[in-house]
Scaffold this motif. Structure first.
Motif, PDB file in Angstrom:
ATOM      1  N   VAL A 364       2.879  -3.893   7.264  1.00  0.00           N
ATOM      2  CA  VAL A 364       1.863  -2.855   7.439  1.00  0.00           C
ATOM      3  C   VAL A 364       1.432  -2.312   6.085  1.00  0.00           C
ATOM      4  O   VAL A 364       2.268  -2.038   5.211  1.00  0.00           O
ATOM      5  N   TYR A 365       0.118  -2.143   5.934  1.00  0.00           N
ATOM      6  CA  TYR A 365      -0.437  -1.557   4.708  1.00  0.00           C
ATOM      7  C   TYR A 365      -1.728  -0.838   5.078  1.00  0.00           C
ATOM      8  O   TYR A 365      -2.549  -1.373   5.823  1.00  0.00           O
ATOM      9  N   PHE A 387      -0.736  -5.811   9.774  1.00  0.00           N
ATOM     10  CA  PHE A 387      -1.576  -4.676  10.145  1.00  0.00           C
ATOM     11  C   PHE A 387      -2.074  -4.045   8.856  1.00  0.00           C
ATOM     12  O   PHE A 387      -1.273  -3.605   8.028  1.00  0.00           O
ATOM     13  N   TRP A 388      -3.394  -3.986   8.692  1.00  0.00           N
ATOM     14  CA  TRP A 388      -3.934  -3.363   7.488  1.00  0.00           C
ATOM     15  C   TRP A 388      -5.259  -2.693   7.786  1.00  0.00           C
ATOM     16  O   TRP A 388      -5.656  -2.581   8.947  1.00  0.00           O
ATOM     17  N   GLN A 389      -5.938  -2.220   6.768  1.00  0.00           N
ATOM     18  CA  GLN A 389      -7.057  -1.303   6.934  1.00  0.00           C
ATOM     19  C   GLN A 389      -8.082  -1.767   7.956  1.00  0.00           C
ATOM     20  O   GLN A 389      -8.593  -0.970   8.737  1.00  0.00           O
ATOM     21  N   ASP A 405      -1.051   8.078   2.812  1.00  0.00           N
ATOM     22  CA  ASP A 405       0.294   7.876   3.342  1.00  0.00           C
ATOM     23  C   ASP A 405       0.626   8.814   4.507  1.00  0.00           C
ATOM     24  O   ASP A 405       1.476   8.486   5.337  1.00  0.00           O
ATOM     25  N   ARG A 406      -0.024   9.960   4.591  1.00  0.00           N
ATOM     26  CA  ARG A 406       0.240  10.840   5.730  1.00  0.00           C
ATOM     27  C   ARG A 406      -0.235  10.187   7.021  1.00  0.00           C
ATOM     28  O   ARG A 406       0.483  10.159   8.031  1.00  0.00           O
ATOM     29  N   LEU A 435       4.077  -0.906   2.950  1.00  0.00           N
ATOM     30  CA  LEU A 435       3.742  -0.597   1.565  1.00  0.00           C
ATOM     31  C   LEU A 435       2.925   0.684   1.533  1.00  0.00           C
ATOM     32  O   LEU A 435       1.862   0.773   2.150  1.00  0.00           O
ATOM     33  N   THR A 436       3.403   1.699   0.805  1.00  0.00           N
ATOM     34  CA  THR A 436       2.649   2.948   0.667  1.00  0.00           C
ATOM     35  C   THR A 436       1.569   2.763  -0.395  1.00  0.00           C
ATOM     36  O   THR A 436       1.573   1.781  -1.140  1.00  0.00           O
TER      37      THR A 436
END
Length: 614
Positions: A364-365, A387-389, A405-406, A435-436
C-alpha cells in the motif's frame, strides 16, 4: 493554418494507432490460449496507451519544428515531402526492427526488449550463429511488412503538410499557439503531470506478468534503456574474481551456519506488516524541541518492543532502500536496480518467500507506485495486490506525493484489521507492506506542532503511525500481528551531517505486535536494511538460501556489520569502528577501523558483478 494543425494532429494520432497495432501480434503470440479473456486484452490496450502516447510525442517533435518554421518561411512541397518521407521511413524502420526482434526474443528472455540486446551484437558472427535460419527469415519478413505498412500509413499524413508561410501578423500569434501545442506534446513525452515520468512501470496493472509485458511499448522499452547500458561487472575491479568470491564467502548471509540462536515469536505464522517510514532518521527520532520529543510514538514503541540499536540504511534513496528492505539486496552507487526491470525480476524477496508458504501479499502506498518503477518491481517480486493513489478516491486533498499519512494510516489501519479477520477465517496469513510519504519534501502537512517544517512533518507521520498501531492494539488482530517499523533511509538532521558519514545513515527499526513472545529488549548487533529479510524469515522458520547478502541478525556465527552506499562510495560500520571510502577518487575519507575497508570493497564489487550477471 487549419491544414498545418491537422497535419500535426494526424502525425500524433497515426503514431498512437500504429504503436497500438503492434500489441495484437504479441497478444496472439504469447497470451492467446492461456485463459485470458477479452477484458484482459482490452486492459492491455488501455494501460499500454500511456507509453504509446509517449512514443507519439517523441515522433511528433520533428514535424512540429517543421510546421513552426513553415509559419515564417516557405518550404517547397517537394522538399517537405522528401524530408518528411525520409523521417517517417526512419521512424518506421527503427520501430519495425525493434518490434520484430522483440517478438522473437520474448520467448527466450521473458521480458520486453531493452538495450541488453546490444551486448550480444558486439560479436555479430556469434549473434548470427545463434539465430535459427527460419526464425531469422520469419522475423525479417515481419520486419519488412511492418516497416512497409508503417511507411504506407505515414504517406497520406505527409500530404497534409502545408509549407506556405503566414503573414507575419498571423504568424506571431500562431507561433505562440504552437508553443502551447509543444507543451501538450511535452506532457505526452513526460507521461502526464504526475510526479512519475514515463517508464515501463506505468503500464503495469496485473499480477500476471505476461499481461503487463503485453502492455509495454517495445519501442519505448528499448530506446529508454539505451542510457542504462553499462558493464556493471567491471565498474569496481578491486579484486580479481577468485579473491572477490573468497572474500564474499566469509560475508554472505546464506551460509550453512546461518541459524538463529533464539526465537522471538509466540505465533509460528503471524500476520506480518512492514511499515516503511519515509526519511525517519535516527537523529530525528532522538531529537526534541524545547523538551518536546519530535517522535514520541516511536520512542514509546521503542520501549515496548524489540529495538535495534545499531541499525543502518543501505542508501539515501527510497527506491534503493525498498529493495534493500524487501529483497535483501545492497544499494548501488550510481544505479538503481529497481529501475532495471529485466534485472530486478530475478531478485529474491520476502513477499515471494512468504507467498510460497501460503501468505497473501499486499503493498500500500498513498502516492504513485509508477515512480522509479516501483510497481513493476513489486509485481515481479511476489506482491500480488498493490493499492496506490489511483485506487483511492478519498474526500481529501493530495500533496505533491499523494494522500497524506493521516488519510492513509486511517485506511490502512482499518484494512489490516479486516485482513486479520479474513486470515483467521481462511487460515491464510498475510504480509502487508506500507510506505508512508508525508515526511518528504516539500514537507506540507495538515499539522502545526513545530516551526521547523521538516521536523513538523516527521512529527505528523509519527503521530499518524502511532495512532494506527494503538488502533491495532485495541483489536483482536493484535494477537497474531508482527509489525516491523523501519525507515527507508536517513535524513540530514542536523544540517551539519555530511552526506556520507555513518550517522547520516543510521535509522530506527522496531518490531512490535502481539505475535512477539519476548519482553521489550534492545538488540545491540550492527546490521542494516539488507539483513531484515533473513532475520524475519529465520524467525518464521522459513529457508532464505536465495538471500546471499541478507544476514540473520540473531545468527551468532555470521559477521555483524552495516554496509551502505552513496554516490561513488561506501561506508562500513561495526562495533570496532567505521570506514568511509570514495571509490571515484580511490581514497579513504574517514577511518577508525582499517579492517573494514576490504569488507566494503568486497560488498560493492560483488553487488555490481551480481547485477551484471542478472
Amino acid at each position: 493554418m487549419k491544414r498545418k494543425l491537422l497535419f500535426l494532429f494526424a502525425v500524433f494520432v497515426a503514431t498512437v494507432l500504429l504503436m497500438a497495432s503492434l500489441k495484437p501480434f504479441f497478444l496472439v503470440s504469447y497470451v492467446f490460449g492461456h485463459g485470458f479473456g477479452l477484458r484482459d486484452w482490452v486492459l492491455v490496450f488501455l494501460h499500454g496507451l500511456s507509453l504509446d502516447l509517449t512514443v507519439a510525442g517523441y515522433v511528433t517533435v520533428v514535424p512540429l519544428l517543421l510546421v513552426f518554421a513553415s509559419l515564417w518561411v516557405r518550404i517547397p512541397g517537394r522538399v517537405a515531402r522528401r524530408l518528411l518521407n525520409g523521417y517517417f521511413a526512419l521512424v518506421s524502420v527503427v520501430s519495425a526492427a525493434i518490434f520484430a526482434v522483440d517478438l522473437a526474443l520474448y520467448e527466450h528472455w521473458g521480458f520486453r526488449i531493452d538495450s541488453t540486446v546490444l551486448i550480444y551484437l558486439a560479436d555479430p558472427g556469434e549473434a548470427v550463429a545463434s539465430v535459427d535460419f527460419w526464425l531469422g527469415v520469419r522475423q525479417t519478413l515481419l520486419f519488412v511488412l511492418c516497416a512497409a505498412a508503417m511507411i504506407g500509413c505515414y504517406r497520406p499524413v505527409v500530404r497534409l503538410f502545408d509549407g506556405e508561410p503566414l503573414p507575419w501578423r498571423a504568424a506571431l500569434p500562431w507561433s505562440m499557439g504552437l508553443v502551447l501545442f509543444a507543451g501538450v506534446d511535452f506532457l505526452a513525452i513526460r507521461g502526464g503531470v504526475h510526479v512519475s515520468v514515463a517508464n515501463v512501470s506505468k503500464v503495469y496493472f496485473s499480477t500476471e506478468m505476461v499481461l503487463n509485458h503485453a502492455a509495454i511499448n517495445p519501442v519505448f522499452s528499448f530506446l529508454s534503456s539505451l542510457g542504462n547500458k553499462s558493464d556493471y561487472a567491471s565498474q569496481y575491479p578491486f579484486f580479481d574474481e577468485e579473491t572477490r568470491a573468497r572474500n564474499f564467502d566469509a560475508l554472505r548471509g546464506n551460509r550453512p551456519d546461518a541459524v538463529p540462536a533464539e526465537r522471538l515469536l509466540a505465533v509460528s505464522r503471524p500476520n506480518v506488516v512492514i511499515v516503511i517510514l519515509e526519511s525517519f532518521a535516527r537523529t530525528v527520532m532522538d531529537a526534541d524541541v524545547g523538551g518536546s520529543p519530535v517522535m514520541p510514538s516511536m520512542q514509546r514503541l521503542k520501549s515496548q518492543g524489540v529495538w535495534f540499536e545499531n541499525f543502518f540504511a543501505n542508501s539515501f534513496r527510497t527506491d534503493r532502500g525498498e529493495v534493500a528492505i524487501l529483497s535483501g539486496f545492497p544499494a548501488q552507487t550510481l544505479a538503481s536496480i529497481m529501475k532495471l526491470p529485466a534485472k530486478n525480476r530475478s531478485l529474491p524477496s520476502v513477499a515471494r518467500s512468504l507467498a510460497r508458504e501460503g501468505y497473501d501479499t499486499r503493498f500500500v502506498y498513498g502516492g504513485d507506485l509508477n515512480f522509479t518503477n516501483q510497481s513493476s518491481y513489486m509485481y515481479a517480486t511476489g506482491w500480488k495486490e498493490l493499492f496506490w493513489q489511483k485506487d483511492f478516491s478519498f474526500d481529501a486533498p493530495t500533496s505533491k506525493w499523494g494522500y497524506d499519512d493521516r488519510v492513509m494510516c486511517e485506511w490502512f489501519g482499518g484494512r489490516v484489521i479486516e485482513w486479520c479477520d479474513r486470515a483467521r477465517e481462511t487460515g491464510r496469513p498475510f504480509l502487508a507492506g506500507f510506505l508512508t510519504l508525508s515526511s518528504h519534501a516539500p514537507f506540507e502537512v495538515p499539522y502545526d506542532k513545530f516551526a521547523d517544517r521538516e521536523l513538523n512533518a516527521m512529527a505528523f507521520t509519527d503521530e499518524c503511525v502511532g495512532r494506527m498501531i494503538e488502533r491495532w492494539k485495541a483489536s483482536p488482530a493484535w494477537d497474531d500481528l508482527l509489525v516491523v517499523l523501519v525507515a527507508d533511509h536517513g535524513f540530514p538532521y542536523p544540517k551539519s551531517l555530511v552526506y556520507n558519514e555513518p550517522l547520516r545513515h543510521r535509522i530506527p527499526m522496531i518490531w512490535t505486535g502481539g505475535a512477539l513472545a519476548t519482553p521489550p529488549r534492545a538488540v545491540d548487533e550492527y546490521a542494516s536494511q539488507i539483513d531484515l529479510c533473513a532475520t524475519l524469515l529465520g524467525q518464521l522458520g522459513i529457508a532464505h538460501d536465495d538471500f546471499e547478502y541478507s544476514k540473520d541478525i540473531f545468527a551468532p556465527a555470521l559477521p555483524k556489520f552495516a554496509y551502505y552506499a552513496f554516490n561513488e562510495g561506501f561506508g562500513v560500520v561495526d562495533a570496532s569502528g567505521h570506514v568511509v571510502y570514495d571509490a571515484a577518487a580511490g581514497r579513504v575519507l574517514d577511518e577508525t577501523a582499517p579492517g573494514l575497508l576490504d569488507i566494503g570493497r568486497t560488498m560493492l564489487q560483488t553487488t555490481y558483478v551480481d547485477i551484471g550477471r542478472r
